[in-house]
Design a protein around this motif. Sequence first.
Motif, mmCIF file in Angstrom:
data_model
loop_
_atom_site.group_PDB
_atom_site.id
_atom_site.type_symbol
_atom_site.label_atom_id
_atom_site.label_comp_id
_atom_site.label_asym_id
_atom_site.label_seq_id
_atom_site.Cartn_x
_atom_site.Cartn_y
_atom_site.Cartn_z
ATOM 1 N N GLU A 21 0.833 -1.211 0.000
ATOM 2 C CA GLU A 21 0.000 0.000 0.000
ATOM 3 C C GLU A 21 0.862 1.254 0.000
ATOM 4 O OE1 GLU A 21 -3.626 0.354 1.953
ATOM 5 O OE2 GLU A 21 -4.052 -1.127 0.391
ATOM 6 N N ARG A 22 1.930 1.193 0.793
ATOM 7 C CA ARG A 22 2.784 2.382 0.947
ATOM 8 C C ARG A 22 4.021 2.341 0.061
ATOM 9 N NH1 ARG A 22 3.843 3.491 7.115
ATOM 10 N NH2 ARG A 22 3.450 1.277 7.389
ATOM 11 N N ALA A 23 4.182 1.242 -0.669
ATOM 12 C CA ALA A 23 5.368 1.110 -1.512
ATOM 13 C C ALA A 23 5.433 2.262 -2.514
ATOM 14 C CB ALA A 23 5.334 -0.229 -2.241
ATOM 15 N N GLY A 24 6.572 2.892 -2.602
ATOM 16 C CA GLY A 24 6.746 3.996 -3.536
ATOM 17 C C GLY A 24 6.642 5.357 -2.886
ATOM 18 N N GLN A 25 6.121 5.387 -1.663
ATOM 19 C CA GLN A 25 5.944 6.679 -0.991
ATOM 20 C C GLN A 25 7.261 7.379 -0.686
ATOM 21 O OE1 GLN A 25 3.437 6.608 2.462
ATOM 22 N NE2 GLN A 25 1.583 6.258 1.270
ATOM 23 N N VAL A 50 16.227 5.630 -8.760
ATOM 24 C CA VAL A 50 17.095 4.832 -7.883
ATOM 25 C C VAL A 50 16.355 4.505 -6.591
ATOM 26 C CG1 VAL A 50 19.216 4.897 -6.503
ATOM 27 C CG2 VAL A 50 19.231 5.782 -8.854
ATOM 28 N N CYS A 51 15.697 5.522 -6.026
ATOM 29 C CA CYS A 51 15.018 5.338 -4.748
ATOM 30 C C CYS A 51 13.850 4.365 -4.894
ATOM 31 C CB CYS A 51 14.546 6.688 -4.217
ATOM 32 S SG CYS A 51 14.013 6.579 -2.514
ATOM 33 N N PHE A 52 13.096 4.509 -5.971
ATOM 34 C CA PHE A 52 11.947 3.620 -6.164
ATOM 35 C C PHE A 52 12.380 2.156 -6.244
ATOM 36 C CE2 PHE A 52 8.942 1.260 -8.824
ATOM 37 C CZ PHE A 52 7.786 1.427 -8.086
ATOM 38 N N GLU A 53 13.434 1.889 -7.017
ATOM 39 C CA GLU A 53 13.888 0.500 -7.182
ATOM 40 C C GLU A 53 14.425 -0.064 -5.864
ATOM 41 O OE1 GLU A 53 13.108 -1.192 -9.619
ATOM 42 O OE2 GLU A 53 12.941 0.100 -11.381
ATOM 43 N N GLY A 54 15.198 0.755 -5.138
ATOM 44 C CA GLY A 54 15.737 0.298 -3.860
ATOM 45 C C GLY A 54 14.636 0.081 -2.835
ATOM 46 N N GLU A 55 13.673 0.979 -2.848
ATOM 47 C CA GLU A 55 12.534 0.877 -1.932
ATOM 48 C C GLU A 55 11.702 -0.373 -2.238
ATOM 49 O OE1 GLU A 55 9.996 4.279 -2.306
ATOM 50 O OE2 GLU A 55 8.624 3.629 -0.718
ATOM 51 N N MET A 56 11.430 -0.609 -3.520
ATOM 52 C CA MET A 56 10.632 -1.784 -3.900
ATOM 53 C C MET A 56 11.335 -3.074 -3.503
ATOM 54 S SD MET A 56 7.760 -0.854 -4.844
ATOM 55 C CE MET A 56 7.372 -2.583 -4.712
ATOM 56 N N ILE A 79 21.126 5.779 0.793
ATOM 57 C CA ILE A 79 21.633 4.567 1.427
ATOM 58 C C ILE A 79 20.444 3.706 1.855
ATOM 59 C CG2 ILE A 79 23.054 3.615 3.293
ATOM 60 C CD1 ILE A 79 24.355 6.533 3.312
ATOM 61 N N PHE A 80 20.394 2.519 1.301
ATOM 62 C CA PHE A 80 19.307 1.575 1.586
ATOM 63 C C PHE A 80 19.869 0.496 2.499
ATOM 64 C CE2 PHE A 80 19.091 3.319 -2.640
ATOM 65 C CZ PHE A 80 17.775 3.719 -2.786
ATOM 66 N N SER A 81 19.224 0.259 3.625
ATOM 67 C CA SER A 81 19.698 -0.852 4.451
ATOM 68 C C SER A 81 18.503 -1.663 4.925
ATOM 69 C CB SER A 81 20.524 -0.345 5.630
ATOM 70 O OG SER A 81 19.760 0.529 6.414
ATOM 71 N N ASP A 82 18.702 -2.949 5.033
ATOM 72 C CA ASP A 82 17.604 -3.807 5.486
ATOM 73 C C ASP A 82 18.143 -4.966 6.297
ATOM 74 O OD1 ASP A 82 17.926 -6.344 3.827
ATOM 75 O OD2 ASP A 82 17.740 -4.899 2.191
ATOM 76 N N GLN A 83 17.242 -5.596 7.020
ATOM 77 C CA GLN A 83 17.578 -6.779 7.822
ATOM 78 C C GLN A 83 16.958 -8.012 7.173
ATOM 79 O OE1 GLN A 83 16.167 -3.871 9.673
ATOM 80 N NE2 GLN A 83 18.305 -3.280 9.434
ATOM 81 N N GLY A 84 17.064 -8.064 5.866
ATOM 82 C CA GLY A 84 16.457 -9.157 5.118
ATOM 83 C C GLY A 84 17.369 -10.361 4.991
#
Length: 158
Positions: A21-25, A50-56, A79-84
């Motif tokens: 729902e919030r993806a892309g915001q 860049v932000c959209f692709e990293g966020e998705m 800077i994109f970071s995740d705990q995936g």
Amino acid sequence: MSLPTPPRHREIFSVVGLDLERAGQVSTEVQRILRRLGVEPEVVRRAGIVCFEGEMNIVLYTPGGRIILLVYDDRVELIFSDQGPGIPDVELARQPGYSTAPEWARELGFGSGMGIPNMEANSDRLEIRSRVGEGTVIRATLFRRKGEAAGNSGKAGA
Ligand SMILES: Nc1ncnc2c1ncn2[C@@H]1O[C@H](COP(=O)(O)OP(=O)(O)OP(=O)(O)O)[C@@H](O)[C@H]1O
Ligand SMILES: [Mg+2]
């Protein structure tokens, strides 16, 4: 030795995994902030991609993470970071067409394996560090160029 120049502007966004729902915001908000700061339209456009692709990718493949926006006089960093789950083979993930997107994501139009290549094409530098079972950190750098000041070009936008 001089100290590194601090960013002019810094913003942190959290990204919730699997929240379509919030993806892309975040990428919409990043573009709005960059425009407001007078960043060159071409840089704003590329940062949005860049932000959209990293966020998705955070939304699709991880339980969540965050995006840090840093605006300097000479560049924009995301800077994109995740705990995936991490990316087992980063070189493979950089290849156009490589995707492990699940069926449900493909049904929504994702999974072309073009996100990371697109991030690469729209930044000047893309560093990816990932550890399986720990997560992923991606730093995109976009250099700002003189003579492309916002609103300076008669041709841009219409
Ligand atoms: N943050 C991440 N954590 C774990 N794996 C990731 C992450 N980002 C990307 N990947 C892996 O890298 C692959 C390639 O990512 P990329 O964004 O290029 O393509 P895609 O997401 O599969 O498809 P598209 O972006 O075109 O919809 C993904 O399928 C996934 O396996
Ligand atoms: Mg992707």
